[in-house]
Design a protein around this motif. Structure first.
Motif, mmCIF file in Angstrom:
data_model
loop_
_atom_site.group_PDB
_atom_site.id
_atom_site.type_symbol
_atom_site.label_atom_id
_atom_site.label_comp_id
_atom_site.label_asym_id
_atom_site.label_seq_id
_atom_site.Cartn_x
_atom_site.Cartn_y
_atom_site.Cartn_z
ATOM 1 N N GLN A 31 0.849 -1.196 0.000
ATOM 2 C CA GLN A 31 0.000 0.000 0.000
ATOM 3 C C GLN A 31 0.881 1.241 0.000
ATOM 4 O OE1 GLN A 31 -3.528 -0.212 -0.048
ATOM 5 N NE2 GLN A 31 -3.006 -2.348 -0.427
ATOM 6 N N GLY A 32 0.630 2.172 -0.906
ATOM 7 C CA GLY A 32 1.325 3.455 -0.904
ATOM 8 C C GLY A 32 2.787 3.393 -1.311
ATOM 9 N N VAL A 33 3.182 2.349 -2.039
ATOM 10 C CA VAL A 33 4.567 2.305 -2.509
ATOM 11 C C VAL A 33 4.654 2.927 -3.899
ATOM 12 C CG1 VAL A 33 5.084 0.244 -1.142
ATOM 13 C CG2 VAL A 33 4.444 -0.029 -3.537
ATOM 14 N N SER A 34 5.851 3.413 -4.259
ATOM 15 C CA SER A 34 6.057 3.975 -5.591
ATOM 16 C C SER A 34 6.122 2.876 -6.636
ATOM 17 C CB SER A 34 7.360 4.773 -5.638
ATOM 18 O OG SER A 34 7.375 5.782 -4.660
ATOM 19 N N MET A 35 6.758 1.769 -6.263
ATOM 20 C CA MET A 35 6.898 0.630 -7.168
ATOM 21 C C MET A 35 7.350 -0.563 -6.354
ATOM 22 S SD MET A 35 10.505 1.381 -9.158
ATOM 23 C CE MET A 35 10.244 3.144 -9.306
ATOM 24 N N VAL A 36 7.372 -1.702 -7.017
ATOM 25 C CA VAL A 36 7.911 -2.925 -6.437
ATOM 26 C C VAL A 36 9.175 -3.262 -7.224
ATOM 27 C CG1 VAL A 36 7.501 -5.403 -6.101
ATOM 28 C CG2 VAL A 36 5.661 -3.757 -5.663
ATOM 29 N N VAL A 37 10.231 -3.636 -6.518
ATOM 30 C CA VAL A 37 11.478 -4.055 -7.156
ATOM 31 C C VAL A 37 11.686 -5.530 -6.855
ATOM 32 C CG1 VAL A 37 13.987 -3.753 -7.234
ATOM 33 C CG2 VAL A 37 12.486 -1.753 -6.990
ATOM 34 N N LEU A 38 11.823 -6.334 -7.909
ATOM 35 C CA LEU A 38 12.149 -7.743 -7.751
ATOM 36 C C LEU A 38 13.659 -7.862 -7.641
ATOM 37 C CD1 LEU A 38 9.895 -9.345 -10.511
ATOM 38 C CD2 LEU A 38 9.393 -9.089 -8.080
ATOM 39 N N ALA A 39 14.123 -8.497 -6.591
ATOM 40 C CA ALA A 39 15.558 -8.613 -6.341
ATOM 41 C C ALA A 39 15.913 -10.077 -6.107
ATOM 42 C CB ALA A 39 15.933 -7.796 -5.110
ATOM 43 N N PRO A 40 17.101 -10.497 -6.553
ATOM 44 C CA PRO A 40 17.505 -11.876 -6.311
ATOM 45 C C PRO A 40 17.698 -12.139 -4.817
ATOM 46 C CG PRO A 40 19.337 -10.610 -7.223
ATOM 47 C CD PRO A 40 18.119 -9.731 -7.269
ATOM 48 N N ALA A 41 17.612 -13.401 -4.422
ATOM 49 C CA ALA A 41 17.700 -13.760 -3.002
ATOM 50 C C ALA A 41 19.009 -13.306 -2.365
ATOM 51 C CB ALA A 41 17.519 -15.265 -2.836
ATOM 52 N N ASP A 42 20.078 -13.180 -3.153
ATOM 53 C CA ASP A 42 21.362 -12.753 -2.593
ATOM 54 C C ASP A 42 21.622 -11.253 -2.760
ATOM 55 O OD1 ASP A 42 21.771 -12.680 -5.317
ATOM 56 O OD2 ASP A 42 23.546 -13.967 -5.302
ATOM 57 N N ALA A 43 20.556 -10.485 -2.995
ATOM 58 C CA ALA A 43 20.707 -9.039 -3.247
ATOM 59 C C ALA A 43 21.350 -8.308 -2.085
ATOM 60 C CB ALA A 43 19.353 -8.410 -3.562
ATOM 61 N N ALA A 44 21.145 -8.781 -0.873
ATOM 62 C CA ALA A 44 21.696 -8.085 0.302
ATOM 63 C C ALA A 44 23.048 -8.665 0.708
ATOM 64 C CB ALA A 44 20.706 -8.152 1.457
ATOM 65 N N GLY A 45 23.766 -9.217 -0.254
ATOM 66 C CA GLY A 45 25.102 -9.717 0.027
ATOM 67 C C GLY A 45 25.118 -10.923 0.948
ATOM 68 N N GLY A 46 24.082 -11.756 0.860
ATOM 69 C CA GLY A 46 24.012 -12.954 1.691
ATOM 70 C C GLY A 46 23.237 -12.756 2.982
ATOM 71 N N GLU A 47 22.971 -11.510 3.345
ATOM 72 C CA GLU A 47 22.165 -11.218 4.538
ATOM 73 C C GLU A 47 20.694 -11.184 4.140
ATOM 74 O OE1 GLU A 47 23.599 -10.260 7.695
ATOM 75 O OE2 GLU A 47 25.430 -10.996 6.762
ATOM 76 N N GLU A 48 19.830 -11.408 5.100
ATOM 77 C CA GLU A 48 18.404 -11.231 4.830
ATOM 78 C C GLU A 48 18.124 -9.727 4.808
ATOM 79 O OE1 GLU A 48 14.123 -12.476 6.760
ATOM 80 O OE2 GLU A 48 15.845 -13.788 7.034
ATOM 81 N N PRO A 49 17.489 -9.224 3.748
ATOM 82 C CA PRO A 49 17.254 -7.776 3.681
ATOM 83 C C PRO A 49 16.250 -7.319 4.741
ATOM 84 C CG PRO A 49 16.112 -8.890 1.893
ATOM 85 C CD PRO A 49 16.933 -9.935 2.599
ATOM 86 N N THR A 50 16.391 -6.058 5.161
ATOM 87 C CA THR A 50 15.465 -5.468 6.131
ATOM 88 C C THR A 50 15.021 -4.100 5.614
ATOM 89 O OG1 THR A 50 17.035 -4.172 7.443
ATOM 90 C CG2 THR A 50 16.833 -6.527 7.991
ATOM 91 N N ILE A 51 13.996 -3.540 6.255
ATOM 92 C CA ILE A 51 13.535 -2.211 5.837
ATOM 93 C C ILE A 51 14.522 -1.120 6.233
ATOM 94 C CG2 ILE A 51 11.082 -2.791 5.702
ATOM 95 C CD1 ILE A 51 10.746 -1.390 8.435
ATOM 96 N N ALA A 52 15.581 -1.455 6.975
ATOM 97 C CA ALA A 52 16.655 -0.494 7.247
ATOM 98 C C ALA A 52 17.553 -0.328 6.019
ATOM 99 C CB ALA A 52 17.488 -0.945 8.445
ATOM 100 N N ASP A 53 17.500 -1.294 5.095
ATOM 101 C CA ASP A 53 18.287 -1.209 3.868
ATOM 102 C C ASP A 53 17.683 -0.169 2.936
ATOM 103 O OD1 ASP A 53 20.065 -3.300 4.609
ATOM 104 O OD2 ASP A 53 18.620 -4.791 3.929
ATOM 105 N N LYS A 54 18.498 0.345 2.036
ATOM 106 C CA LYS A 54 18.053 1.323 1.032
ATOM 107 C C LYS A 54 18.458 0.823 -0.345
ATOM 108 C CE LYS A 54 17.551 4.776 4.213
ATOM 109 N NZ LYS A 54 16.229 4.861 4.761
ATOM 110 N N LEU A 55 17.756 1.279 -1.360
ATOM 111 C CA LEU A 55 18.159 1.022 -2.737
ATOM 112 C C LEU A 55 18.591 2.344 -3.354
ATOM 113 C CD1 LEU A 55 15.352 -1.348 -4.099
ATOM 114 C CD2 LEU A 55 17.484 -1.945 -2.960
ATOM 115 N N ARG A 56 19.548 2.275 -4.267
ATOM 116 C CA ARG A 56 19.955 3.458 -5.024
ATOM 117 C C ARG A 56 19.922 3.115 -6.495
ATOM 118 N NH1 ARG A 56 25.219 4.687 -1.633
ATOM 119 N NH2 ARG A 56 24.245 5.571 0.206
#
Length: 90
Positions: A31-56
């Motif tokens: 709800q209220g997002v600009s878009m959805v980004v599909l990312a591979p499971a290893d996108a966070a460098g092997g860590e589980e991604p969190t909402i503290a992460d940012k995309l650029r």
């Protein structure tokens, strides 16, 4: 200084910009997002991604407001990030 200064780790990955599905919106997801980004499971460098992460990308920083794993057969294949524009990268 701060006793625990956050460290920034940058991980490059190829993602796909998309929109939430009708079913996701009807179920209350993204709800209220600009878009959805599909990312591979290893996108966070092997860590589980969190909402503290940012995309650029596209010269902007994007806040991750929601994360949904796509996990057929109990193995996470993709993450769906709901993102909001957080402004131009300085």
């Amino acid at each position: 200084g701060l006793p625990y200064a956050p460290t920034e780790t940058v991980t490059d990955f190829y993602g796909v910009k998309t929109q939430p599905t009708k079913e996701e919106v009807q179920s209350g997801a993204f709800q209220g997002v600009s878009m959805v980004v599909l990312a591979p499971a290893d996108a966070a460098g092997g860590e589980e991604p969190t909402i503290a992460d940012k995309l650029r990308f596209g010269g902007h920083e994007w806040d991750i407001t929601e994360i949904r794993p796509v996990a057929p057969a109990e193995t996470v294949m993709l993450y769906k990030f709901g993102v909001k524009d957080a402004g131009a990268v300085a």
